[in-house]
Design an enzyme around this catalytic site. Structure first.
Site, PDB file in Angstrom:
ATOM      1  N   LYS A 119       0.861  -1.185   0.000  1.00  0.00           N
ATOM      2  CA  LYS A 119       0.000   0.000   0.000  1.00  0.00           C
ATOM      3  C   LYS A 119       0.893   1.229   0.000  1.00  0.00           C
ATOM      4  CE  LYS A 119      -3.628   2.457   2.427  1.00  0.00           C
ATOM      5  NZ  LYS A 119      -4.694   2.394   3.428  1.00  0.00           N
TER       6      LYS A 119
ATOM      7  N   LYS B 221      -2.121  -1.564  -3.899  1.00  0.00           N
ATOM      8  CA  LYS B 221      -2.979  -0.384  -3.872  1.00  0.00           C
ATOM      9  C   LYS B 221      -2.121   0.870  -3.942  1.00  0.00           C
ATOM     10  CE  LYS B 221      -6.116   1.838  -0.712  1.00  0.00           C
ATOM     11  NZ  LYS B 221      -6.451   2.004   0.666  1.00  0.00           N
TER      12      LYS B 221
END
Ligand code: PBG
Length: 325
Positions: A196, A249
């Site tokens: 992330k 992400k």
């Protein structure tokens, strides 16, 4: 060698093209991010995410039924916490009668088959808008992890199928896995937000949950977007610690990372096409500059091509409608 090899032969008709198509997209590929809030009869559009809403628990039921009718099978659940409940201890996150816990039960009562994965991080509960406990302007790792492990157990206890830790603390997957084992919740899934990145693409989401950091940024825990190898390191660590699914992400700008992990990890991969990506496409379509449906499908296929087993996307419903036709 030309003309023995003519690549266009395999593109001469729609039928031939479909026979040689490598990747396919269906409703089975999507996770639907759902935002819940307190109140009754609420369905509030998120200003920076046109066509996307926060639901109170009563209106949530109708929405969940609709998702089910479309054939969608998984939800990523996020709760918008009232300001009055936010602090620097994560107390509201552990309240088993809290909004998140009631939402899990509401979804499971409406649609027991629906796979519910809950967001595990402290930012929606934090008076500082950070994903963990803050001390002297530093987000404390180990103190946060202990709370996240408890929080995860309460979500599973409330009926969630799994948890999706989005906080990027070190060691949280191991702590959550161990806590779940201790509670005899050995079947609970962990979908780790492993790679992330500290991304400006999350802007619209933070307005949706009113969870923007009150000071500084998230760069001391989320990854530097100039790094690639580090993503593999993060993913392998999480798999070792007990993650069943690992996530990359944001989405489209990070397909190199997804593709790298697809080649090097043996667990299923998830991609998260985030709020800013959704907002960009909506805005361009609104101006008439892009063909919304065409670009949406093209992007969703790109995730499959790069190696995603599933895609968390705000386009899930719209895509499902198109694909079900
Ligand atoms: C917070 C969290 C964020 C998103 C999912 N979980 C925002 C952040 O890290 O600041 C972003 C999702 C999106 O932008 O769609 N733990």
């Amino acid at each position: 060698m030309f003309p023995l090899r003519r690549h266009r032969r395999l593109r001469t008709s729609a039928a031939i093209r479909s026979l040689v198509q490598e990747h396919h997209l269906s409703v089975n590929d999507f996770l639907v991010p759902l935002f819940v809030e307190e109140g009754k009869g609420q369905k509030n559009e998120i200003p920076s995410m046109p066509g996307y809403y926060r639901y109170s628990l009563d209106t949530l039921e109708k929405e969940v039924k609709e998702l089910q009718q479309l054939g969608l099978k998984g939800i990523l659940l996020f709760a918008k916490i009232d300001d009055a409940l936010k602090d620097n201890t994560g107390k509201a996150a552990l309240d088993t009668n809290g909004l998140m816990h009631r939402a899990i039960k509401a979804i499971k009562n409406t649609a027991p088959e629906m796979v519910v994965l809950t967001d595990v991080a402290l930012d929606p509960y934090s008076s500082f808008g950070h994903d963990g406990i803050v001390e002297n302007n530093v987000v404390r790792n180990d103190a946060t992890v202990a709370i996240l492990a408890n929080m995860a157990c309460t979500h599973i206890e409330a009926g969630a199928d799994g948890v999706a830790p989005s906080d990027m603390m070190d060691g949280r997957i191991l702590a959550i896995r161990q806590a779940l084992e201790e509670h005899q919740r050995e079947d609970a899934l962990i979908m780790s937000y492993s790679a992330k990145y500290a991304s400006a693409f999350y802007g619209p989401f933070r307005t949706a949950l009113d969870s923007a950091p009150g000071f500084g940024d998230k760069k001391s825990y989320q990854m530097n977007f100039a790094n690639q190898k580090e993503a593999l390191d993060e993913a392998l660590t999480d798999i070792e610690e007990g993650a069943d699914i690992v996530m990359v992400k944001p989405g489209i700008a990070y397909l190199d990372i997804l593709s790298q992990l697809a080649q090097q990890c043996s667990v299923p991969l998830a991609a998260y096409q985030v709020s800013g990506e959704y907002a960009m496409l909506k805005a361009a379509a609104d101006k008439g500059w892009l063909d919304y449906q065409a670009v949406m499908l093209e992007q969703l296929y790109a995730f499959k091509r790069a190696g995603a087993a599933m895609i968390a996307t705000y386009h899930a419903k719209e895509a499902a409608r198109l694909l079900n036709r």
